[in-house]
Design a protein around this motif. Structure first.
Motif, PDB file in Angstrom:
ATOM      1  N   GLU A   1      10.926   3.668   3.841  1.00  0.00           N
ATOM      2  CA  GLU A   1       9.719   4.029   4.542  1.00  0.00           C
ATOM      3  C   GLU A   1       9.220   5.526   4.806  1.00  0.00           C
ATOM      4  O   GLU A   1       8.197   5.739   4.380  1.00  0.00           O
TER       5      GLU A   1
ATOM      6  N   ARG B   1       3.811  10.152  -0.318  1.00  0.00           N
ATOM      7  CA  ARG B   1       2.331  10.062  -0.152  1.00  0.00           C
ATOM      8  C   ARG B   1       1.859  11.678   0.294  1.00  0.00           C
ATOM      9  O   ARG B   1       0.892  12.074  -0.331  1.00  0.00           O
TER      10      ARG B   1
ATOM     11  N   ARG C   1       4.308   1.886  -4.373  1.00  0.00           N
ATOM     12  CA  ARG C   1       2.883   2.397  -4.028  1.00  0.00           C
ATOM     13  C   ARG C   1       2.761   4.004  -4.046  1.00  0.00           C
ATOM     14  O   ARG C   1       1.710   4.688  -4.609  1.00  0.00           O
ATOM     15  N   ALA C   2       3.538   4.411  -3.429  1.00  0.00           N
ATOM     16  CA  ALA C   2       3.843   5.801  -3.211  1.00  0.00           C
ATOM     17  C   ALA C   2       4.266   6.719  -4.371  1.00  0.00           C
ATOM     18  O   ALA C   2       3.529   7.791  -4.653  1.00  0.00           O
TER      19      ALA C   2
ATOM     20  N   ASN D   1       8.680  -5.186   1.996  1.00  0.00           N
ATOM     21  CA  ASN D   1       7.553  -4.235   2.177  1.00  0.00           C
ATOM     22  C   ASN D   1       7.911  -2.973   1.989  1.00  0.00           C
ATOM     23  O   ASN D   1       6.787  -2.156   1.549  1.00  0.00           O
ATOM     24  N   ALA D   2       9.011  -2.222   2.385  1.00  0.00           N
ATOM     25  CA  ALA D   2       9.289  -0.965   2.412  1.00  0.00           C
ATOM     26  C   ALA D   2       9.342  -0.605   0.780  1.00  0.00           C
ATOM     27  O   ALA D   2       8.979   0.411   0.380  1.00  0.00           O
TER      28      ALA D   2
ATOM     29  N   ALA E   1       8.581   6.865   1.466  1.00  0.00           N
ATOM     30  CA  ALA E   1       7.156   6.533   0.666  1.00  0.00           C
ATOM     31  C   ALA E   1       6.271   7.585   1.706  1.00  0.00           C
ATOM     32  O   ALA E   1       5.402   8.017   0.677  1.00  0.00           O
ATOM     33  N   VAL E   2       6.406   7.661   2.813  1.00  0.00           N
ATOM     34  CA  VAL E   2       5.422   8.548   3.583  1.00  0.00           C
ATOM     35  C   VAL E   2       5.563  10.136   3.032  1.00  0.00           C
ATOM     36  O   VAL E   2       4.661  10.830   2.755  1.00  0.00           O
TER      37      VAL E   2
ATOM     38  N   ARG F   1       7.970  -1.906  -1.512  1.00  0.00           N
ATOM     39  CA  ARG F   1       6.336  -2.040  -2.153  1.00  0.00           C
ATOM     40  C   ARG F   1       5.606  -0.853  -1.614  1.00  0.00           C
ATOM     41  O   ARG F   1       4.966  -0.213  -2.741  1.00  0.00           O
ATOM     42  N   HIS F   2       6.150  -0.474  -0.381  1.00  0.00           N
ATOM     43  CA  HIS F   2       5.406   0.870  -0.141  1.00  0.00           C
ATOM     44  C   HIS F   2       5.730   1.811  -0.825  1.00  0.00           C
ATOM     45  O   HIS F   2       5.045   2.898  -1.043  1.00  0.00           O
TER      46      HIS F   2
END
Length: 122
Positions: free
Chosen positions: A58, A65, A16-17, A9-10, A61-62, A12-13
């Motif tokens: 994570e 974004r 996406r970012a 999940n991390a 990714a933040v 994938r995030h």
């Protein structure tokens, strides 16, 4: 949730970012994704345990974004100063002068980007 699922999940995030941050720059997008892939296969900081590494991904990714904005130089007509078109999107974190002037000030509201047009003038 298992550690493997959290890691996927991390990852994938993160992917996406990178898509959001490097939307129109294919070369940088491919390089960022390759770096992320190599980091998943061989973590850059082996001193961190698995949960800390997942949290780091994570956080990256933040950051991508919210805080990374790409600019493209646009030919300015009748001006000597260069102009740039910034890729500001809905997740871009916008600050105000209060937080710049005093870094100890906590922002109480989450600021959102407004729709941006090249024709916007200051």
């Amino acid at each position: 949730m298992s550690t493997r699922l959290k890691a996927l999940n991390a990852y994938r995030h993160g992917l996406r970012a990178t898509r959001v941050a490097f939307q129109n720059d294919t070369e940088v997008l491919i390089a960022a994704r390759a770096k992320m892939r190599s980091g998943m296969l061989c973590p850059p900081n082996p001193k961190l345990n698995t949960e800390e590494q997942i949290q780091h991904l994570e956080d990256v990714a933040v950051f991508l974004r919210r805080n990374l904005v790409q600019g493209k130089k646009v030919d300015g007509t009748n001006t000597k100063e260069p102009r740039y078109h910034l890729n500001i999107h809905k997740d871009t974190e916008l600050g105000d002068n209060e937080t710049v002037a005093d870094p100890t000030v906590k922002v109480k509201t989450k600021l959102r980007a407004r729709p941006f047009k090249c024709s916007d003038k200051r």
